[in-house]
Design a protein around this motif. Structure first.
Motif, short mmCIF file in Angstrom:
data_model
loop_
_atom_site.label_atom_id
_atom_site.label_comp_id
_atom_site.label_asym_id
_atom_site.label_seq_id
_atom_site.Cartn_x
_atom_site.Cartn_y
_atom_site.Cartn_z
N GLN A 181 0.70 -1.26 0.08
CA GLN A 181 0.06 0.06 -0.02
C GLN A 181 0.84 1.04 -0.16
O GLN A 181 0.55 2.20 -0.68
N VAL A 182 1.79 1.37 0.86
CA VAL A 182 2.84 2.38 0.85
C VAL A 182 3.57 2.55 -0.59
O VAL A 182 3.84 3.61 -1.13
N ALA A 183 4.00 1.47 -1.08
CA ALA A 183 4.56 1.49 -2.38
C ALA A 183 3.79 2.04 -3.25
O ALA A 183 4.28 2.67 -4.28
N CYS A 201 9.77 7.09 3.81
CA CYS A 201 9.42 6.81 5.26
C CYS A 201 8.34 8.19 5.45
O CYS A 201 7.42 7.79 5.96
N ARG A 202 8.26 9.04 4.71
CA ARG A 202 7.31 10.16 4.59
C ARG A 202 6.08 9.61 4.19
O ARG A 202 4.89 9.89 4.72
N LEU A 225 0.39 7.58 5.28
CA LEU A 225 -0.45 6.51 5.14
C LEU A 225 -0.86 5.89 6.49
O LEU A 225 -2.14 5.64 6.74
N ALA A 226 0.08 5.53 7.46
CA ALA A 226 -0.15 5.03 8.59
C ALA A 226 -1.21 5.92 9.49
O ALA A 226 -1.89 5.70 10.21
N PRO A 266 -3.11 0.27 10.61
CA PRO A 266 -3.04 -0.13 9.08
C PRO A 266 -3.02 -1.61 8.80
O PRO A 266 -3.72 -1.86 7.72
N LEU A 267 -2.36 -2.45 9.58
CA LEU A 267 -2.55 -3.83 9.31
C LEU A 267 -3.71 -4.37 9.23
O LEU A 267 -4.18 -5.55 8.49
N LEU A 268 -4.80 -3.96 10.12
CA LEU A 268 -5.98 -4.53 10.31
C LEU A 268 -7.06 -3.87 9.46
O LEU A 268 -8.13 -4.20 9.37
N ALA A 269 -6.86 -2.65 8.74
CA ALA A 269 -7.66 -2.19 7.86
C ALA A 269 -8.16 -2.89 6.82
O ALA A 269 -7.43 -3.58 6.03
N GLY A 270 -9.48 -2.98 6.41
CA GLY A 270 -10.19 -3.77 5.52
C GLY A 270 -10.00 -3.07 3.94
O GLY A 270 -9.80 -1.84 4.10
#
Length: 302
Positions: A108-110, A285-286, A291-292, A298-302
């Motif tokens: 997602q960040v990428a 990093c920014r 995004l976070a 973030p890891l649990l977001a659907g």
């Protein structure tokens, strides 16, 4: 006060050693000592307690470091953003991760990063527990997303992107599997698996040598990968604390996940080598920080 003096103060505050600080900044020890003394005269109080054996921040030094370090980093990042805008961010950035859910967050960040900087490609590299920060030192990755702080002074870490409560992975046949929750003291009631190759100080962040009640935590078999750990847990060979997202992304019929009510939270950060820092890394990093900030987990977001 000059920028160099601030840089020297912050480096000594981090290293707590004048020689290492001088080596890191490529200056003489005498210059470091002179700069610190000059700063102490300007403040009007000692910033470090210095003996022949140790260097430690005074209470005033600790407060100054807490006040100055975030602002100084913000200034540097501001200039970095300006340079990136002027020079462009291009090339290839290799990002390491551990675990399926973490890999999805990196993707997602990428995607967001590539939208901002279309001239830069992101390659993702899956890591193992045994790799640790070795991917950085072996030049197999430029930056890693880990749930552990950077203990090596040669590494730089981002602010904490997000945190997760711990859960205990146990066999579905384990008595704990029928409980609503467990405590850190309960770790002493079974063998706790050991990630192979992880330094003791990092391992102790999630598995203390002793419980708060003073009971010794017995260690079980070692593992190298997430799947090895889950296989051992499912077979009843031991238990292991993992982040909450594992209960969703690593669900399997032979493993149950039980909340640890008083366990330390997992803190996820990006980590990279100071000597290999690039505009690509800072820009990534920014993007990850932005995004976070859009969701609590973030890891649990659907």
């Amino acid at each position: 006060m000059e920028r160099r003096e601030i840089e020297i103060f912050l480096t000594v505050a981090e290293e707590l050693h004048f020689g290492r600080s001088a080596e890191r900044l490529h200056v003489s020890v005498a210059m470091v000592s002179k700069s610190v003394k000059k700063l102490e005269r300007a403040v009007g109080a000692p910033l470090f307690d210095r003996t022949s054996r140790r260097v430690a921040l005074t209470p005033i030094g600790e407060r100054l470091h807490a006040d100055v370090e975030p602002a100084y980093r913000q200034i540097l990042e501001g200039f970095a953003r300006a340079v990136a805008a002027g020079r462009g961010v291009d090339g290839v950035l290799r990002v390491g991760f551990l675990g399926t859910a973490v890999g999805q967050f990196v993707l997602q960040v990428a995607h967001a990063f590539h939208t901002r900087y279309p001239a830069c490609e992101v390659e993702i590299v899956e890591s193992r527990y045994t790799d640790g920060i070795g991917l950085l030192h072996d030049d197999a990755a430029d930056v890693l997303l880990l749930a552990a702080p950077a203990s090596d002074p040669g590494l730089v870490q981002s602010p904490v992107l997000f945190t997760e409560a711990p859960v205990l992975a146990v066999s579905a046949r384990h008595p704990f599997a029928r409980r609503a929750s467990v405590t850190v003291d309960d770790l002493a009631r079974d063998k706790v698996l050991r990630p192979r190759g992880v330094p003791d100080e990092l391992d102790a962040l999630s598995v203390p040598p002793q419980t708060p009640g003073g009971r010794v935590v017995e260690r079980g078999p070692e593992f190298a990968t997430v799947q090895e750990m889950l296989a051992l847990v499912g077979a009843g060979r031991g238990v292991f604390p993992v982040p909450t997202h594992a209960s969703r992304y690593d669900a399997r019929p032979d493993v149950a996940y039980v909340p640890i009510t008083d366990g330390p939270r997992f803190e996820w950060r990006l980590i990279w080598r100071r000597a290999a820092e690039t505009q690509r890394i800072l820009a990534f990093c920014r993007t990850a920080t932005d995004l976070a900030a859009t969701t609590d987990s973030p890891l649990l977001a659907g």
